[in-house]
Design a protein around this motif. Sequence first.
Motif, mmCIF file in Angstrom:
data_model
loop_
_atom_site.group_PDB
_atom_site.id
_atom_site.type_symbol
_atom_site.label_atom_id
_atom_site.label_comp_id
_atom_site.label_asym_id
_atom_site.label_seq_id
_atom_site.Cartn_x
_atom_site.Cartn_y
_atom_site.Cartn_z
ATOM 1 N N GLU A 27 0.821 -1.203 0.000
ATOM 2 C CA GLU A 27 0.000 0.000 0.000
ATOM 3 C C GLU A 27 0.852 1.250 0.000
ATOM 4 O O GLU A 27 1.905 1.301 0.614
ATOM 5 C CB GLU A 27 -0.937 -0.009 1.213
ATOM 6 N N GLY A 75 -4.511 6.019 -0.243
ATOM 7 C CA GLY A 75 -5.666 5.157 0.038
ATOM 8 C C GLY A 75 -6.144 4.334 -1.130
ATOM 9 O O GLY A 75 -7.175 3.676 -1.050
ATOM 10 N N ILE A 76 -5.435 4.369 -2.241
ATOM 11 C CA ILE A 76 -5.881 3.561 -3.380
ATOM 12 C C ILE A 76 -5.216 2.189 -3.286
ATOM 13 O O ILE A 76 -4.030 2.083 -3.032
ATOM 14 C CB ILE A 76 -5.559 4.265 -4.721
ATOM 15 N N THR A 77 -6.031 1.191 -3.437
ATOM 16 C CA THR A 77 -5.546 -0.168 -3.234
ATOM 17 C C THR A 77 -4.773 -0.659 -4.449
ATOM 18 O O THR A 77 -5.271 -0.640 -5.567
ATOM 19 C CB THR A 77 -6.741 -1.101 -2.977
ATOM 20 N N ASP A 78 -3.571 -1.126 -4.205
ATOM 21 C CA ASP A 78 -2.758 -1.681 -5.293
ATOM 22 C C ASP A 78 -3.081 -3.153 -5.467
ATOM 23 O O ASP A 78 -3.972 -3.686 -4.801
ATOM 24 C CB ASP A 78 -1.274 -1.467 -4.976
#
Lengths: 116, 115
Positions: free
Chosen positions: A96, A100-103
Amino acid sequence: ETGVTQTPRHLVMGMTNKKSLKCEQHLGHNAMYWYKQSAKKPLELMFVYNFKEQTENNSVPSRFSPECPNSSHLFLHLHTLQPEDSALYLCASSQERAGGITDTQYFGPGTRLTVL
Amino acid sequence: AQKVTQAQTEISVVEKEDVTLDCVYETRDTTYYLFWYKQPPSGELVFLIRRNSFDEQNEISGRYSWNFQKSTSSFNFTITASQVVDSAVYFCALSPLGSNYQLIWGAGTKLIIKP
Protein backbone atom coordinates in the motif's frame (compact mmCIF):
# COMPACT_ATOMS: atom_id res chain seq x y z
CA GLU A 1 8.55 -20.40 -0.77
CA THR A 2 7.29 -17.57 -2.88
CA GLY A 3 4.10 -15.54 -3.03
CA VAL A 4 1.38 -16.08 -0.46
CA THR A 5 0.98 -19.38 1.33
CA GLN A 6 -1.90 -20.62 3.46
CA THR A 7 -2.25 -23.56 5.83
CA PRO A 8 -4.10 -25.78 6.15
CA ARG A 9 -5.55 -26.14 2.67
CA HIS A 10 -8.56 -28.05 3.98
CA LEU A 11 -10.13 -28.02 7.43
CA VAL A 12 -13.12 -29.82 8.87
CA MET A 13 -14.22 -28.77 12.32
CA GLY A 14 -17.10 -29.17 14.69
CA MET A 15 -19.06 -26.24 16.01
CA THR A 16 -17.36 -26.40 19.40
CA ASN A 17 -13.78 -26.64 18.11
CA LYS A 18 -11.14 -23.94 18.09
CA LYS A 19 -8.81 -23.79 15.14
CA SER A 20 -6.55 -21.27 13.40
CA LEU A 21 -5.82 -20.49 9.78
CA LYS A 22 -2.36 -19.27 8.90
CA CYS A 23 -1.20 -17.03 6.08
CA GLU A 24 2.34 -16.02 5.21
CA GLN A 25 3.46 -13.66 2.48
CA HIS A 26 6.96 -13.63 0.99
CA LEU A 27 6.49 -10.53 -1.15
CA GLY A 28 7.65 -7.85 1.28
CA HIS A 29 4.19 -6.28 1.35
CA ASN A 30 2.84 -4.12 4.15
CA ALA A 31 -0.87 -4.97 3.98
CA MET A 32 -2.67 -8.28 4.43
CA TYR A 33 -6.29 -9.30 4.04
CA TRP A 34 -8.75 -12.04 4.92
CA TYR A 35 -11.58 -12.76 2.50
CA LYS A 36 -14.49 -15.19 2.69
CA GLN A 37 -15.85 -16.78 -0.46
CA SER A 38 -19.09 -18.70 -0.09
CA ALA A 39 -20.81 -20.59 -2.87
CA LYS A 40 -22.86 -18.32 -5.11
CA LYS A 41 -21.95 -15.19 -3.13
CA PRO A 42 -19.58 -12.33 -3.92
CA LEU A 43 -16.13 -12.25 -2.43
CA GLU A 44 -16.41 -10.71 1.06
CA LEU A 45 -13.60 -8.74 2.66
CA MET A 46 -13.37 -9.62 6.35
CA PHE A 47 -10.28 -7.90 7.74
CA VAL A 48 -7.48 -5.63 6.57
CA TYR A 49 -4.15 -5.11 8.29
CA ASN A 50 -1.85 -2.32 7.21
CA PHE A 51 1.58 -2.11 8.84
CA LYS A 52 0.30 -4.71 11.36
CA GLU A 53 -2.57 -2.46 12.43
CA GLN A 54 -6.12 -3.53 11.77
CA THR A 55 -7.71 -0.90 9.57
CA GLU A 56 -10.92 -2.60 8.52
CA ASN A 57 -13.33 -5.00 10.13
CA ASN A 58 -16.34 -5.42 7.93
CA SER A 59 -18.88 -6.35 10.60
CA VAL A 60 -17.44 -9.80 11.03
CA PRO A 61 -18.84 -11.89 13.92
CA SER A 62 -16.60 -12.15 16.95
CA ARG A 63 -16.22 -15.90 16.46
CA PHE A 64 -13.62 -14.88 13.86
CA SER A 65 -10.57 -13.30 15.47
CA PRO A 66 -7.63 -12.06 13.38
CA GLU A 67 -4.06 -11.69 14.51
CA CYS A 68 -1.19 -10.04 12.67
CA PRO A 69 2.07 -10.42 14.66
CA ASN A 70 4.20 -8.91 11.88
CA SER A 71 3.80 -7.74 8.31
CA SER A 72 4.51 -11.23 6.90
CA HIS A 73 2.11 -13.32 8.96
CA LEU A 74 -1.63 -13.28 9.42
CA PHE A 75 -3.81 -15.64 11.41
CA LEU A 76 -7.54 -16.18 11.62
CA HIS A 77 -8.61 -17.77 14.89
CA LEU A 78 -11.90 -19.64 14.73
CA HIS A 79 -14.15 -20.67 17.60
CA THR A 80 -17.75 -21.84 17.98
CA LEU A 81 -18.38 -21.53 14.27
CA GLN A 82 -21.69 -22.22 12.56
CA PRO A 83 -22.32 -24.44 9.53
CA GLU A 84 -22.98 -21.31 7.44
CA ASP A 85 -19.35 -20.32 8.04
CA SER A 86 -18.30 -23.13 5.72
CA ALA A 87 -16.51 -21.42 2.84
CA LEU A 88 -13.20 -20.81 1.12
CA TYR A 89 -11.08 -18.40 3.17
CA LEU A 90 -8.56 -16.50 1.13
CA CYS A 91 -5.62 -14.48 2.32
CA ALA A 92 -4.07 -11.71 0.23
CA SER A 93 -1.30 -9.16 0.50
CA SER A 94 -0.42 -5.91 -1.23
CA GLN A 95 2.00 -3.02 -1.04
CA GLU A 96 0.00 0.00 0.00
CA ARG A 97 1.05 3.52 -0.81
CA ALA A 98 -0.15 6.91 0.32
CA GLY A 99 -3.50 8.07 -1.02
CA GLY A 100 -5.67 5.16 0.04
CA ILE A 101 -5.88 3.56 -3.38
CA THR A 102 -5.55 -0.17 -3.23
CA ASP A 103 -2.76 -1.68 -5.29
CA THR A 104 -2.67 -5.18 -6.69
CA GLN A 105 -3.61 -7.84 -4.17
CA TYR A 106 -1.89 -11.21 -4.45
CA PHE A 107 -3.79 -14.18 -3.12
CA GLY A 108 -2.92 -17.42 -1.44
CA PRO A 109 -4.47 -20.76 -2.44
CA GLY A 110 -7.13 -20.56 0.25
CA THR A 111 -8.34 -22.79 3.07
CA ARG A 112 -11.51 -24.70 2.37
CA LEU A 113 -13.35 -24.83 5.68
CA THR A 114 -16.22 -27.15 6.49
CA VAL A 115 -18.10 -26.71 9.75
CA LEU A 116 -20.14 -29.72 10.82
CA ALA B 1 -22.35 4.44 -6.08
CA GLN B 2 -19.33 2.29 -6.89
CA LYS B 3 -20.10 -0.97 -8.56
CA VAL B 4 -18.73 -3.61 -10.91
CA THR B 5 -21.09 -5.58 -13.13
CA GLN B 6 -20.22 -8.79 -14.89
CA ALA B 7 -23.46 -9.57 -16.62
CA GLN B 8 -22.36 -12.92 -18.02
CA THR B 9 -22.82 -15.50 -15.29
CA GLU B 10 -21.51 -18.40 -17.38
CA ILE B 11 -20.05 -18.75 -20.86
CA SER B 12 -19.39 -22.02 -22.63
CA VAL B 13 -17.37 -22.25 -25.84
CA VAL B 14 -15.53 -24.90 -27.77
CA GLU B 15 -11.76 -24.94 -27.64
CA LYS B 16 -10.00 -22.58 -30.09
CA GLU B 17 -12.91 -20.15 -30.20
CA ASP B 18 -12.37 -16.56 -29.15
CA VAL B 19 -14.34 -15.37 -26.15
CA THR B 20 -14.92 -11.96 -24.56
CA LEU B 21 -15.79 -11.42 -20.92
CA ASP B 22 -17.57 -8.16 -20.18
CA CYS B 23 -16.95 -5.84 -17.25
CA VAL B 24 -18.79 -2.58 -16.66
CA TYR B 25 -17.96 -0.38 -13.70
CA GLU B 26 -19.40 2.66 -11.96
CA THR B 27 -17.42 5.25 -10.06
CA ARG B 28 -17.40 9.02 -9.73
CA ASP B 29 -13.67 9.06 -9.08
CA THR B 30 -11.30 10.09 -11.86
CA THR B 31 -8.44 8.10 -10.36
CA TYR B 32 -8.89 4.38 -9.95
CA TYR B 33 -7.48 1.00 -10.84
CA LEU B 34 -9.21 -1.85 -12.61
CA PHE B 35 -8.18 -5.49 -12.25
CA TRP B 36 -8.87 -8.89 -13.69
CA TYR B 37 -8.31 -12.08 -11.71
CA LYS B 38 -8.64 -15.73 -12.68
CA GLN B 39 -9.87 -18.38 -10.24
CA PRO B 40 -9.29 -21.93 -11.49
CA PRO B 41 -11.00 -24.89 -9.76
CA SER B 42 -8.10 -25.09 -7.30
CA GLY B 43 -9.43 -21.89 -5.71
CA GLU B 44 -6.48 -19.51 -5.82
CA LEU B 45 -7.20 -16.07 -7.26
CA VAL B 46 -4.55 -15.34 -9.87
CA PHE B 47 -3.82 -11.73 -10.78
CA LEU B 48 -3.96 -11.08 -14.52
CA ILE B 49 -3.82 -7.34 -15.08
CA ARG B 50 -4.06 -3.93 -13.44
CA ARG B 51 -5.05 -0.85 -15.43
CA ASN B 52 -4.73 2.75 -14.26
CA SER B 53 -7.67 5.01 -15.11
CA PHE B 54 -5.36 7.40 -16.94
CA ASP B 55 -4.02 4.72 -19.24
CA GLU B 56 -6.56 3.80 -21.90
CA GLN B 57 -4.19 1.85 -24.06
CA ASN B 58 -5.33 -1.65 -24.79
CA GLU B 59 -3.11 -4.42 -23.54
CA ILE B 60 -2.17 -7.72 -25.11
CA SER B 61 -0.41 -10.55 -23.35
CA GLY B 62 -0.15 -13.68 -25.44
CA ARG B 63 -3.67 -14.93 -26.09
CA TYR B 64 -5.13 -12.44 -23.60
CA SER B 65 -6.16 -8.91 -24.44
CA TRP B 66 -7.99 -6.18 -22.59
CA ASN B 67 -10.05 -3.33 -23.98
CA PHE B 68 -10.44 -0.36 -21.63
CA GLN B 69 -12.98 2.28 -22.69
CA LYS B 70 -13.67 5.09 -20.24
CA SER B 71 -16.45 6.44 -22.46
CA THR B 72 -18.51 3.34 -21.78
CA SER B 73 -16.98 2.51 -18.38
CA SER B 74 -15.98 -0.91 -19.62
CA PHE B 75 -12.91 -3.06 -19.22
CA ASN B 76 -13.49 -6.17 -21.31
CA PHE B 77 -11.26 -9.21 -21.49
CA THR B 78 -10.79 -11.34 -24.60
CA ILE B 79 -9.18 -14.74 -24.83
CA THR B 80 -8.11 -15.66 -28.34
CA ALA B 81 -7.93 -19.30 -29.42
CA SER B 82 -9.25 -20.50 -26.07
CA GLN B 83 -7.84 -23.62 -24.43
CA VAL B 84 -9.29 -26.04 -21.88
CA VAL B 85 -6.84 -24.66 -19.28
CA ASP B 86 -8.59 -21.29 -19.57
CA SER B 87 -11.63 -22.79 -17.85
CA ALA B 88 -12.07 -20.83 -14.62
CA VAL B 89 -14.10 -18.11 -12.97
CA TYR B 90 -12.90 -14.66 -13.96
CA PHE B 91 -13.40 -11.64 -11.74
CA CYS B 92 -13.20 -7.97 -12.58
CA ALA B 93 -12.52 -5.55 -9.72
CA LEU B 94 -12.36 -1.79 -9.13
CA SER B 95 -10.20 0.17 -6.71
CA PRO B 96 -11.26 3.81 -6.54
CA LEU B 97 -9.25 6.54 -4.83
CA GLY B 98 -9.95 6.51 -1.13
CA SER B 99 -11.20 2.96 -1.27
CA ASN B 100 -9.40 2.31 1.96
CA TYR B 101 -7.94 -0.96 0.71
CA GLN B 102 -11.25 -2.36 -0.40
CA LEU B 103 -11.58 -3.78 -3.87
CA ILE B 104 -15.06 -3.66 -5.36
CA TRP B 105 -15.61 -7.03 -6.98
CA GLY B 106 -17.82 -8.17 -9.80
CA ALA B 107 -19.79 -11.37 -9.31
CA GLY B 108 -17.52 -13.28 -11.67
CA THR B 109 -18.02 -15.05 -14.99
CA LYS B 110 -17.60 -18.80 -15.14
CA LEU B 111 -15.88 -19.74 -18.38
CA ILE B 112 -16.13 -23.31 -19.62
CA ILE B 113 -13.93 -24.36 -22.52
CA LYS B 114 -15.03 -27.64 -24.04
CA PRO B 115 -12.50 -29.82 -25.87
